[in-house]
Design a protein around this motif. Sequence first.
Motif, mmCIF file in Angstrom:
data_model
loop_
_atom_site.group_PDB
_atom_site.id
_atom_site.type_symbol
_atom_site.label_atom_id
_atom_site.label_comp_id
_atom_site.label_asym_id
_atom_site.label_seq_id
_atom_site.Cartn_x
_atom_site.Cartn_y
_atom_site.Cartn_z
ATOM 1 N N LEU A 29 70.510 -1.243 -69.653
ATOM 2 C CA LEU A 29 71.535 -1.832 -70.148
ATOM 3 C C LEU A 29 72.664 -2.108 -69.366
ATOM 4 O O LEU A 29 73.228 -3.135 -69.405
ATOM 5 C CB LEU A 29 71.992 -0.698 -71.538
ATOM 6 C CG LEU A 29 73.142 -1.317 -72.132
ATOM 7 C CD1 LEU A 29 72.659 -2.673 -72.887
ATOM 8 C CD2 LEU A 29 73.556 -0.363 -73.194
ATOM 9 N N ALA A 30 73.161 -0.884 -68.560
ATOM 10 C CA ALA A 30 74.200 -1.107 -67.600
ATOM 11 C C ALA A 30 73.925 -2.374 -66.626
ATOM 12 O O ALA A 30 74.847 -3.106 -66.125
ATOM 13 C CB ALA A 30 74.293 0.300 -66.814
ATOM 14 N N GLN A 31 72.663 -2.361 -66.207
ATOM 15 C CA GLN A 31 72.207 -3.199 -65.149
ATOM 16 C C GLN A 31 72.321 -4.889 -65.832
ATOM 17 O O GLN A 31 73.012 -5.730 -65.267
ATOM 18 C CB GLN A 31 70.853 -3.130 -64.505
ATOM 19 C CG GLN A 31 70.894 -2.090 -63.685
ATOM 20 C CD GLN A 31 69.401 -1.682 -63.287
ATOM 21 O OE1 GLN A 31 68.407 -2.063 -63.819
ATOM 22 N NE2 GLN A 31 69.492 -1.005 -62.377
ATOM 23 N N ARG A 32 71.826 -4.866 -66.924
ATOM 24 C CA ARG A 32 71.986 -6.242 -67.657
ATOM 25 C C ARG A 32 73.676 -6.664 -68.146
ATOM 26 O O ARG A 32 73.813 -7.962 -67.914
ATOM 27 C CB ARG A 32 71.321 -6.219 -69.052
ATOM 28 C CG ARG A 32 71.613 -7.230 -69.889
ATOM 29 C CD ARG A 32 70.408 -7.393 -71.056
ATOM 30 N NE ARG A 32 70.699 -6.280 -72.207
ATOM 31 C CZ ARG A 32 71.476 -6.474 -72.934
ATOM 32 N NH1 ARG A 32 72.357 -7.522 -73.021
ATOM 33 N NH2 ARG A 32 71.699 -5.457 -73.941
ATOM 34 N N LEU A 33 74.302 -5.672 -68.581
ATOM 35 C CA LEU A 33 75.850 -5.988 -68.636
ATOM 36 C C LEU A 33 76.443 -6.405 -67.577
ATOM 37 O O LEU A 33 77.337 -7.397 -67.612
ATOM 38 C CB LEU A 33 76.401 -4.982 -69.268
ATOM 39 C CG LEU A 33 75.839 -4.588 -70.906
ATOM 40 C CD1 LEU A 33 76.680 -3.141 -71.380
ATOM 41 C CD2 LEU A 33 76.152 -5.554 -71.970
ATOM 42 N N HIS A 34 76.220 -5.912 -66.444
ATOM 43 C CA HIS A 34 76.863 -6.140 -65.302
ATOM 44 C C HIS A 34 76.162 -7.581 -64.615
ATOM 45 O O HIS A 34 76.997 -8.203 -64.275
ATOM 46 C CB HIS A 34 76.425 -4.929 -63.893
ATOM 47 C CG HIS A 34 76.717 -5.505 -62.584
ATOM 48 N ND1 HIS A 34 76.308 -6.325 -61.690
ATOM 49 C CD2 HIS A 34 78.177 -5.312 -62.283
ATOM 50 C CE1 HIS A 34 76.910 -6.198 -60.626
ATOM 51 N NE2 HIS A 34 78.037 -5.824 -60.982
ATOM 52 N N SER A 35 74.975 -8.086 -64.672
ATOM 53 C CA SER A 35 74.512 -9.412 -64.615
ATOM 54 C C SER A 35 75.175 -10.399 -65.295
ATOM 55 O O SER A 35 75.251 -11.424 -64.863
ATOM 56 C CB SER A 35 72.797 -9.173 -64.592
ATOM 57 O OG SER A 35 72.514 -9.180 -65.842
ATOM 58 N N GLN A 36 75.557 -10.017 -66.639
ATOM 59 C CA GLN A 36 76.145 -10.994 -67.494
ATOM 60 C C GLN A 36 77.779 -10.948 -67.255
ATOM 61 O O GLN A 36 78.485 -11.949 -67.739
ATOM 62 C CB GLN A 36 75.948 -10.637 -68.881
ATOM 63 C CG GLN A 36 74.399 -10.664 -69.149
ATOM 64 C CD GLN A 36 74.134 -10.118 -70.495
ATOM 65 O OE1 GLN A 36 74.973 -9.448 -71.409
ATOM 66 N NE2 GLN A 36 72.955 -10.307 -71.151
ATOM 67 N N GLY A 37 78.132 -10.197 -66.113
ATOM 68 C CA GLY A 37 79.524 -10.142 -65.885
ATOM 69 C C GLY A 37 80.470 -9.585 -66.995
ATOM 70 O O GLY A 37 81.441 -9.690 -66.850
ATOM 71 N N ALA A 38 79.692 -8.696 -67.818
ATOM 72 C CA ALA A 38 80.613 -7.866 -69.035
ATOM 73 C C ALA A 38 81.204 -6.622 -68.293
ATOM 74 O O ALA A 38 82.419 -6.330 -68.934
ATOM 75 C CB ALA A 38 79.734 -7.696 -69.886
ATOM 76 N N ILE A 39 80.516 -6.002 -67.304
ATOM 77 C CA ILE A 39 81.130 -5.088 -66.885
ATOM 78 C C ILE A 39 81.208 -4.982 -65.289
ATOM 79 O O ILE A 39 80.294 -5.912 -64.535
ATOM 80 C CB ILE A 39 80.344 -3.416 -67.197
ATOM 81 C CG1 ILE A 39 78.786 -3.752 -66.816
ATOM 82 C CG2 ILE A 39 80.523 -3.252 -68.655
ATOM 83 C CD1 ILE A 39 78.141 -2.731 -67.184
ATOM 84 N N SER A 92 87.392 1.879 -73.205
ATOM 85 C CA SER A 92 88.016 0.904 -72.101
ATOM 86 C C SER A 92 87.296 -0.271 -72.054
ATOM 87 O O SER A 92 87.296 -1.164 -71.447
ATOM 88 C CB SER A 92 88.300 1.675 -71.039
ATOM 89 O OG SER A 92 87.052 1.950 -70.377
ATOM 90 N N LEU A 93 86.095 -0.304 -72.775
ATOM 91 C CA LEU A 93 85.209 -1.318 -72.746
ATOM 92 C C LEU A 93 85.680 -2.494 -73.761
ATOM 93 O O LEU A 93 86.207 -2.244 -74.672
ATOM 94 C CB LEU A 93 83.831 -0.943 -73.303
ATOM 95 C CG LEU A 93 83.039 -0.110 -72.439
ATOM 96 C CD1 LEU A 93 81.657 0.353 -72.888
ATOM 97 C CD2 LEU A 93 82.672 -1.007 -70.917
ATOM 98 N N ASN A 94 85.350 -3.724 -73.458
ATOM 99 C CA ASN A 94 85.686 -4.798 -74.212
ATOM 100 C C ASN A 94 85.019 -4.860 -75.711
ATOM 101 O O ASN A 94 83.984 -4.333 -75.559
ATOM 102 C CB ASN A 94 85.831 -6.296 -73.679
ATOM 103 C CG ASN A 94 84.416 -6.592 -73.304
ATOM 104 O OD1 ASN A 94 83.237 -6.477 -73.826
ATOM 105 N ND2 ASN A 94 84.174 -6.908 -71.991
ATOM 106 N N ASP A 95 85.104 -5.667 -76.546
ATOM 107 C CA ASP A 95 84.576 -5.551 -77.839
ATOM 108 C C ASP A 95 83.282 -5.694 -77.906
ATOM 109 O O ASP A 95 82.421 -5.132 -78.349
ATOM 110 C CB ASP A 95 85.358 -6.597 -79.093
ATOM 111 C CG ASP A 95 86.735 -5.866 -79.262
ATOM 112 O OD1 ASP A 95 87.044 -4.752 -79.113
ATOM 113 O OD2 ASP A 95 87.606 -6.721 -79.777
ATOM 114 N N ALA A 96 82.953 -6.896 -77.198
ATOM 115 C CA ALA A 96 81.553 -7.182 -76.989
ATOM 116 C C ALA A 96 80.602 -6.350 -76.265
ATOM 117 O O ALA A 96 79.420 -5.799 -76.883
ATOM 118 C CB ALA A 96 81.362 -8.515 -75.979
#
Length: 252
Positions: free
Chosen positions: A28-38, A54-58
């Motif tokens: 999950l962490a890797q996917r969110l990073h690849s999408q530019g979310a984190i 501290s995370l954004n709503d999405a």
Amino acid sequence: LTLPPSGDGVNTNLAFMISQFPDEWVFLAQRLHSQGAIQSTESQELYHDFMRQSLNDACVVEVRMWAAMRCQSVSKTVIGALQYGRALATLPKIKEHYAHFPEKRLCEDHAEVILAHQTYGHSEGNPQNDEAVRLLLESFADDALFLVFDLQKGTAAYLWQMVNDFLSVRGGYAHGAFEQASVKCMWDKARRCVRVLEVLPRKFPLRLGHGEYKTQGKASNQLNGLRFATGHYVQALDCNMGTFIGEAFKVP
């Protein structure tokens, strides 16, 4: 979906889920990073950011859904039930039918999922649960997913107003004409809120009796949803339903 961060003083709800599925949390962490979310691929940092809010709503929604799909949650049950409509959508005859009605939602003429919520919008309910239900409705607004709730004394004023406005347009009932009703809603994508579809005023409350001598709440809630079931077959699901679409292909 999931409750706010809490626990036994040692592990939070989320920490326990991560301990059961550590590899999937890393994914999950890797996917969110690849999408530019984190910004980081570190799974531990994702956990701490969630706990610090501290995370954004999405990203918060992504984390909550990740946890909800790995425990016995209402969202997992609903998503699993929606798979039946998707299974039907693969049939050639079904595809041919909906080709003539592109404005309709996925298999809404052939299957619908009704989420009966006994305390939605009520003072005895949990506002966080209500928010989670709205999030679920919005996330799957393109599916035939409906909410049925009990309108009664103690229900939020905005829901009473929404129902009264609906009936004023349809005619037949004046304000204050009834004290309780069953209400069927769907998610309105344009207005980003629930929209009333049907209202069934009732003479008696959902649960009959007084004190310890009342009809069973779960059965009453299922009956509330059953009143709006328009098909030939009904399937009642508990909160342990999986989401593998292969199971949906087994249903006639």
